[in-house]
Enzyme design. Structure first.
Site, PDB file in Angstrom:
ATOM      1  N   GLY A   6      -3.680   1.474  12.397  1.00  0.00           N
ATOM      2  CA  GLY A   6      -4.071   0.205  13.000  1.00  0.00           C
ATOM      3  C   GLY A   6      -2.859  -0.674  13.206  1.00  0.00           C
TER       4      GLY A   6
ATOM      5  N   GLU B 194       3.556  -6.041  20.878  1.00  0.00           N
ATOM      6  CA  GLU B 194       2.640  -4.986  21.285  1.00  0.00           C
ATOM      7  C   GLU B 194       1.423  -5.622  21.957  1.00  0.00           C
ATOM      8  OE1 GLU B 194       0.795  -2.658  18.139  1.00  0.00           O
ATOM      9  OE2 GLU B 194       0.851  -0.894  19.427  1.00  0.00           O
TER      10      GLU B 194
ATOM     11  N   LYS C  90     -13.898   4.790   6.949  1.00  0.00           N
ATOM     12  CA  LYS C  90     -14.514   3.690   7.688  1.00  0.00           C
ATOM     13  C   LYS C  90     -14.010   3.673   9.121  1.00  0.00           C
ATOM     14  CE  LYS C  90     -13.411  -0.679   8.482  1.00  0.00           C
ATOM     15  NZ  LYS C  90     -14.005  -1.030   9.778  1.00  0.00           N
TER      16      LYS C  90
ATOM     17  N   GLU D 181      -0.031   4.254   9.719  1.00  0.00           N
ATOM     18  CA  GLU D 181       0.387   4.578  11.091  1.00  0.00           C
ATOM     19  C   GLU D 181       0.088   3.334  11.900  1.00  0.00           C
ATOM     20  OE1 GLU D 181       0.751   5.101  14.454  1.00  0.00           O
ATOM     21  OE2 GLU D 181      -0.968   6.449  14.607  1.00  0.00           O
TER      22      GLU D 181
ATOM     23  N   GLY E 298      -1.598  -3.439   8.318  1.00  0.00           N
ATOM     24  CA  GLY E 298      -0.890  -2.468   7.487  1.00  0.00           C
ATOM     25  C   GLY E 298      -0.120  -3.140   6.368  1.00  0.00           C
TER      26      GLY E 298
ATOM     27  N   THR F 179       0.229  -3.377  12.694  1.00  0.00           N
ATOM     28  CA  THR F 179       1.260  -3.573  11.677  1.00  0.00           C
ATOM     29  C   THR F 179       0.880  -4.723  10.748  1.00  0.00           C
ATOM     30  OG1 THR F 179       3.014  -2.610  13.023  1.00  0.00           O
ATOM     31  CG2 THR F 179       3.685  -4.188  11.357  1.00  0.00           C
TER      32      THR F 179
ATOM     33  N   CYS G 290      -1.052   3.461  20.358  1.00  0.00           N
ATOM     34  CA  CYS G 290       0.013   2.877  19.544  1.00  0.00           C
ATOM     35  C   CYS G 290       1.386   3.324  20.021  1.00  0.00           C
ATOM     36  CB  CYS G 290      -0.185   3.223  18.083  1.00  0.00           C
ATOM     37  SG  CYS G 290      -0.541   4.964  17.852  1.00  0.00           S
TER      38      CYS G 290
END
Lengths: 293, 329, 485
Positions: C242, C395, C190, C264, C247, C244, C298
């Site tokens: 994507g 981030e 996706k 990741e 994730g 954190t 990232c």
């Protein structure tokens, strides 16, 4: 008149010292014949906390030791264990093993330590790589220890599971907090005494006795623990560990192995608890001989 | 110079003191002479990456025409051959002022560049055109002569009417680590130049590393260079983008430190319009528009002019050109 | 008589990459079992060009039923064809995909820039070539896996569910699909909702390559589509790139299942400039570290640490360099910094600019013009920040750099590691022994010394700590897609 025997007090092992549990609690595990094995510390979540602090403190120094030196120390643990073989055989017998089985387990534990001692300075050579990137850079990948590892030791053995789980972790340069077998805890504490006399710096290995069910949560949720090794087969327990581990993305490894199996050892038990670091640096092409200059 | 003076000048700080009056003449504040062994380090792979960014700029339409005209106007049209004669020099000087007369309104080149023996001839030929006469000197191209000879060489060219002097540094001495010798020599020649502007040729093809290019640039500028120049054209490689970029960064740092603007002249190997435009992009982005004139930027080249002219005619007419229609002098 | 001297202000004329010769449909369906199928819900959403907000195409929104269909197709293809095929044949299919991508590289680059807002120079020179090379690299592994895992017998996992982000749409698709296929798995992928188009173009190439139906399935949609993949019982592996936060949600969702995962995730990487560094190249590295792909990276070097003795000099050079960056139309070949990927992301970035200023940091933005329509952010730096500033800790995922100074190597190692993330780091110094001291002690999965933001198919990529686990790329990238027998 017969001499009165001096009984051993089983304490826990944190930061190279042998304190009693801060909780002051104890439990009395029994063998299959119903004989009491002794009064053993029923460690608390605060003991887990203290042990993690000790492991973190020890991590910097241990991870930066030369791999060769770590190998020397692991071999030394094997030597010390060999020297105290009789005591371990006796404890295993007390915990229900036959003499033959007990001897076999201690031998296997010694051999396993020697096996991992040999790996220390070979991990990077086998598991690392030099990567031929297309640009003008030198690029290589090496394994680095992951940090503080929480170990929920095999509950069905007293020594071999514990040793098989600790050895690869410290061989790779991580430090650990190990929760011993609840019902068969004697060898864990005696093994701590071996560690303590084997040049292993305090805090590199910390060993707690008590209830894994109770200590799993504070360990698996602890934000300063980087990985959890679980040796059991309990799916509910594993599921809880995995869920608790999410908050700081602990690496979770599950080894439902028969640790007496000679195949229950290998490089991946070490690298599973290591990270991979890739380093880049430019390569200069000096001089007028190249077309690009 | 007596022994004491020579001794003092061999120490960097005293070298500086001797020549600070010169820096003041340029209207700047005084500055101290740095330790050239500590010149900034250069990472060649990083330089190559940066340079490739300039080479990827796509210059189109009016920007391209503007750039080509600029390039033309920055050329030091050069002849530096053992077989040079007044006849050859005269023809080249005519070309310098009449690049392509079928297309009116084109700029001239910036200067003609010749050996000292040809300066008088050239000076006469370009009179009234605004074109400068540059002369190589200091035992060009090797520089392997005593200082006395280099001074006579320079004075001869200046007396003959040279507006600009292109000297070579002593590469052998530089590579032996005798930075003070190189510094003193440049400063001495600078004094001998009088009103003529001094271009200092580093001969980067013999210095080999970019660290050396940077160090030699710093030495030349602190010693009084008005321009720093890559090459004699006699040694390969010559004016690569990497070398020119390294020198441009040195010029920028020197301006920031001292307030003094120094010019840049890549020479040798820039033979077509594309390379010239890449160089201009680089000057534009590293130093800015203050350097985008022939007062501060030059191309040392002999064959570049015609390629630029052909590109200009291509843009004007939309038709690819033939060299048969562009004069060779 | 010609003019003697022409001093000018030289501005480059527009140099737009032509958008002709690309083939973009008005509407894209789902690519399932080798066929283009309409979404079960009948719903489509728009993919727009963030540089001018214009619609590019309609894209199908897959729901649970579509995902189920895709997983079933992948399972069938795995059981019947792909797992039984000779590895050397598998390799040839992957090689073929790589070649077809190369042939259509220009088209991919143009569509990627239109859809993602990234500058054409980067899609042309970085994203697309790296994506092709990734397929080439892993193609060769397919029949050599026994060399990758000495002493261990491996087999494929089955169906891999893969969810990729919007910052490097095609490249991330390649990072996910190539190793999965090489190791013998089938795929349901996706793409991110704002950048589906190159993945769909990749589906066209996969169709053209003759890859057996169902081996690769592309389902487009939003977070719910991704969740359907994560929660599907018959998926054996989840690979996610994507944030954190997402994730962690995924990791929680698959706890207690047999699903293997690689994550990741985010980063807040330190880029460290020591006083003896080649400063001009370091400045270039800083620029490349934070302004590459508008900072939507990232591993972006978003925390700059400069040794105090050279801080003023570095900041002055950096500002000068920032002012030479051309910000604007991603399709112009001269543009250095393109459009922010979406309005949502621009809002996030702007909110951090406000936070930074409210925290008392000093903001400097490049002195450049930006187009009035479309989503743009000037290259920005903050000085006067501390470890405890939010803009230093969180981030931002945009062209925003924070600058801290330090005095000693020990101090900077401590500060660089003082973060839950551990994806990447940069070190700039001329001294070899110092490089190794720092690169060894920095807790990050990728360390660039005297360079930054370099990628290669042979080079493993991935993080420590909360930046995720598992590696992508290189020999080590294979492990994520195999099980040990």
């Amino acid at each position: 008149m017969a001499r009165l025997e001096v009984l051993k007090t089983y304490k826990i092992y944190i930061g190279g010292a042998f304190p009693r549990t801060e909780s002051g609690r104890y439990y009395t595990p029994k063998n299959t014949k119903g004989e009491a094995l002794g009064n053993v510390c029923l460690s608390s979540r605060k003991d887990v906390r203290n042990a993690v602090v000790a492991a973190r403190k020890a991590f910097g120094g241990w991870s930066e030791r030369a791999a060769f030196n770590r190998g020397q120390i692991l071999y030394r643990i094997g030597e010390m264990l060999e020297g105290r073989k009789a005591q371990f055989v006796e404890e295993l017998q007390l915990q229900g093993a036959t003499t033959a089985k007990a001897e076999k387990e201690v031998n296997a534990a010694i051999d396993r330590l020697v096996y991992y001692a040999g790996w220390c300075d070979k991990v990077s050579q086998v598991s690392g790589s030099v990567n031929p990137v297309a640009s003008s850079h030198f690029n290589f990948s090496v394994n680095e220890p992951t940090g503080v590892v929480g170990i929920l030791a095999d509950q069905s053995t007293s020594l071999i599971g514990l040793v098989s789980q600790i050895a690869p972790v410290i061989a790779g340069g991580s430090t650990c907090v190990c929760i011993a077998s609840e019902d068969l805890p004697l060898c864990a504490i005696t093994f701590a005494e071996v560690l303590n006399s084997s040049d292993v710096p305090g805090g590199v290995v910390n060993i707690l006795t008590g209830s894994p069910d109770e200590m799993m949560k504070p360990m698996a949720t602890h934000m300063d623990v980087n990985a959890i090794v679980y040796a059991g087969k309990d799916a509910t327990m594993l599921n809880s560990i995995q869920e608790f581990a999410v908050e700081n993305l602990k690496r979770v490894r599950n080894y439902p192995q028969d640790w007496m199996d000679s195949g229950a050892q290998g490089l991946h038990y070490i690298t599973d608890l290591m990270e991979l670091k890739t380093t880049w640096h430019p390569i200069e092409n000096i001089g007028g001989a190249t077309s690009s200059y | 110079m007596n022994f004491t003076e020579a001794f003092l000048r061999s120490i960097p700080i005293f070298v500086g003191i001797n020549y600070q009056s010169m820096a003041k003449k340029k209207g700047s504040a005084t500055y101290s002479i740095p330790d050239f062994s500590q010149s900034p380090r250069i990472d060649k792979v990083g330089v190559e990456e940066r340079v490739s960014r300039f080479q990827k700029r796509s210059i189109k339409n009016e920007a391209k025409m503007q750039g080509l005209r600029m390039a033309l106007n920055m050329i030091d049209l050069t002849t530096l051959e053992g077989k040079d004669t007044p006849g050859k020099v005269k023809q080249m000087c005519f070309k310098a002022a009449h690049l392509h007369d079928v297309h009116p309104g084109l700029p001239t080149v910036a200067a003609v560049c010749v050996y000292p023996s040809m300066v008088a001839t050239a000076k006469k030929e370009v009179e009234g055109t605004g074109i400068k006469v540059a002369s190589v000197s200091t035992a060009f191209p090797s520089g392997q002569a005593p200082l006395e000879v280099k001074l006579i060489d320079t004075k001869f060219a200046v007396d003959a009417g040279a507006d600009e002097i292109d000297m070579v540094i002593s590469r052998g001495r530089f590579l032996s680590g005798e930075y003070n010798f190189v510094f003193d020599e440049i400063a001495t020649i600078k004094e001998a130049c009088g009103k003529a502007r001094l271009k200092v040729i580093l001969e980067t093809g013999e210095l080999v590393t970019l660290d050396n290019v940077r160090r030699a640039s710093d030495i030349a500028m602190y010693a009084g260079a008005d321009f720093i120049k890559t090459s004699t054209g006699k040694i390969q490689p010559a004016a690569t983008m990497q070398v020119t970029y390294t020198m441009l960064e040195a010029i920028r740092d020197f301006k920031l430190k001292t307030g003094i603007q120094v010019g840049m002249k890549p020479a040798g190997g820039i033979s077509n319009s594309k390379l010239a435009l890449h160089n201009l992009v680089m000057v534009n982005e590293v130093l800015g528009s203050d350097w985008l004139s022939n007062e501060w930027f030059r191309f040392g080249a002999s064959s570049l002019a015609n390629d630029v002219l052909m590109q200009i005619m291509k843009l004007e007419t939309g038709v690819y050109q033939s060299s048969d229609y562009f004069s060779i002098d | 008589m010609a003019k003697k001297n022409e001093k000018i202000n030289w501005e480059y004329a527009p140099a737009p990459e032509s958008t002709g010769h690309i083939n973009l449909k008005e509407q894209y369906d789902l690519f399932i079992d080798g066929k283009w199928v309409k979404p079960n819900s009948g719903k489509y959403f728009e993919s727009t060009n963030p540089a001018n907000k214009k619609k590019l195409a309609s894209v199908a929104h897959a729901n649970e039923k579509d995902v189920d269909k895709a997983v079933k197709a992948a399972r069938k293809a795995y059981d019947n064809v792909w797992s039984k095929m000779a590895p050397s044949e598998r390799a040839k299919y992957i090689y073929r995909i790589a070649r077809l991508m190369q042939e259509r590289a220009r088209e991919f680059a143009v569509i990627e820039s239109l859809d993602a807002g990234k500058v054409i120079r980067e899609s042309r020179d970085v994203d697309v070539p790296l994506a092709c090379n990734h397929f080439f690299y892993y193609a060769g592994w397919a029949d050599k896996l026994e060399y990758a895992f000495p002493n261990r017998e491996v087999s494929s996992l089955g169906v891999a569910g893969q969810i990729i982000p919007w910052n490097f749409p095609l490249l991330m698709a390649a990072w996910k699909i190539a190793p999965a296929l090489a190791t013998g798995n089938t795929v349901v992928l996706k793409p991110a909702e704002t950048t589906s188009l190159t993945a769909l173009k990749l589906a066209e190439i996969i169709e053209e390559s003759g890859l057996p139906a169902g081996v690769v399935n592309i389902v487009t949609g939003y977070g719910d589509t991704g969740a359907a993949i994560v929660n599907h019982k018959d998926v054996d592996k989840i690979a996610f790139t994507g944030s954190t936060a997402v994730g962690k949600i995924i990791q929680k969702a698959i706890a207690g299942t047999h699903k293997k995962a690689t994550l990741e995730l985010g980063g807040k990487s330190a880029n460290i400039i020591l006083e003896d560094a080649p400063l001009d190249q370091a400045v270039e590295g800083i620029v490349n570290g934070i302004f590459f792909n508008q900072g939507h990276v990232c591993c972006a070097g978003s925390r700059l640490f400069v040794q105090e003795s050279v801080a003023d000099q570095v900041i002055e050079k950096l500002k000068h360099r920032m002012n030479s960056l051309i910000v604007g139309d991603p399709m112009d070949k001269n543009t250095d910094v393109g459009a922010i990927n979406s309005k949502e992301q621009l809002d996030v970035i702007n909110s951090y600019l406000k936070i930074g200023q409210a925290e008392g940091a000093i903001m400097y933005q490049a002195d450049c013009s930006v187009p009035s329509s479309g989503y743009y952010c000037r290259p920005t730096l903050f000085t006067g920040v501390a470890q405890s500033s939010r803009i230093v800790q969180e981030e931002i995922f945009g062209p925003v750099l924070t600058i801290q100074t330090f005095r000693t190597v020990d101090e900077v190692i401590q500060k660089a590691n003082n973060t839950p993330y551990g994806l990447a780091a940069g070190v700039w110094t001329d001294k070899g022994s110092r490089i190794f001291n720092l690169t060894t002690k920095l807790r990050a999965g990728v360390v660039w010394a005297n360079t930054y933001n370099k990628f290669d198919p042979t080079s493993p990529f991935g993080g420590y700590k909360e930046s995720g686990f598992g590696r992508e790329g290189g020999l080590h990238g294979l492990e994520a897609y195999v099980k040990f027998n």
